[in-house]
Motif scaffolding. Structure first.
Motif, short mmCIF file in Angstrom:
data_model
loop_
_atom_site.label_atom_id
_atom_site.label_comp_id
_atom_site.label_asym_id
_atom_site.label_seq_id
_atom_site.Cartn_x
_atom_site.Cartn_y
_atom_site.Cartn_z
N CYS A 43 0.84 -1.21 0.00
CA CYS A 43 0.00 0.00 0.00
C CYS A 43 0.87 1.26 0.00
N LEU A 99 -5.28 -7.51 -1.59
CA LEU A 99 -6.01 -6.96 -2.73
C LEU A 99 -7.09 -5.99 -2.25
N ARG A 100 -7.83 -6.38 -1.21
CA ARG A 100 -8.88 -5.50 -0.68
C ARG A 100 -8.28 -4.21 -0.14
N ARG A 103 -7.35 -1.98 -3.05
CA ARG A 103 -8.55 -1.38 -3.65
C ARG A 103 -9.10 -0.29 -2.74
N ASP A 104 -9.13 -0.55 -1.43
CA ASP A 104 -9.62 0.46 -0.49
C ASP A 104 -8.74 1.70 -0.49
N CYS A 107 -6.20 1.91 -5.39
CA CYS A 107 -5.51 1.26 -6.52
C CYS A 107 -6.53 0.56 -7.41
N ARG A 108 -6.58 0.97 -8.66
CA ARG A 108 -7.51 0.36 -9.61
C ARG A 108 -6.78 -0.41 -10.71
N ASP A 131 -14.43 -7.66 -8.76
CA ASP A 131 -13.19 -6.97 -9.12
C ASP A 131 -12.82 -7.36 -10.55
#
Length: 157
Positions: A43, A99-100, A103-104, A107-108, A131
């Motif tokens: 992250c 991954l979660r 995304r939170d 990050c796309r 996703d």
């Protein structure tokens, strides 16, 4: 690679060095790799410089438990108070927790899980329905398959 094309940037998130070693050795042409050994570090790295694709290990059994992502209170409740089963689940599925978190954090970019969903097609369909940028590559995949998956994920192949 054409001199006008830039390299594909891949962030490899794993708790060891197996993937980074194999990828840089066998799947290197036109691809630049960086490594994070935990979800928290991934992250941080993505906040500083988002890659084109994230390559995620699924199982993190060598990461110190305090660095694992996931709510242990919630997981322990899910496993009827069995902390050992909850911890094993957290380690075995850490790639999904990471991954979660990515995304939170906004990050796309596409993500590739290194896991064999071949026998778990329904599970992968459910994950990718939530996703659409999710891909997978079995742990035992050869260099050609991994490269094709990376290129497909970034839309270059």
């Amino acid at each position: 690679m054409d001199s006008q094309q830039r390299q594909i940037r891949v962030l490899v998130v794993e708790d060891g060095d197996e993937y980074i070693t194999n990828l840089t050795t066998f799947v290197a042409e036109g691809i630049e790799y960086r490594q994070a050994k935990s979800g928290g570090r991934a992250c941080e790295m993505i906040a500083a410089d988002e890659p084109d694709v994230v390559f995620l290990d699924m199982r993190f059994d060598r990461t110190p438990i305090e660095e694992l992502l996931g709510d242990m209170v919630q997981l322990t409740g899910r496993f009827n108070g069995d902390i050992r089963r909850a911890r094993r689940f957290q380690q075995d599925n850490q790639g999904l927790f990471i991954l979660r978190a990515l995304r939170d954090a906004g990050c796309r970019r596409p993500a590739i899980l290194s896991y064999d969903f071949g026998a778990e097609d329904k599970r992968f369909r459910a994950l990718s329905a939530r996703d659409p940028g999710l891909y997978y590559c079995p742990d035992y995949a050869d260099a050609k398959t991994i490269r094709e998956t990376i290129l497909r994920a970034v839309g270059a192949g």
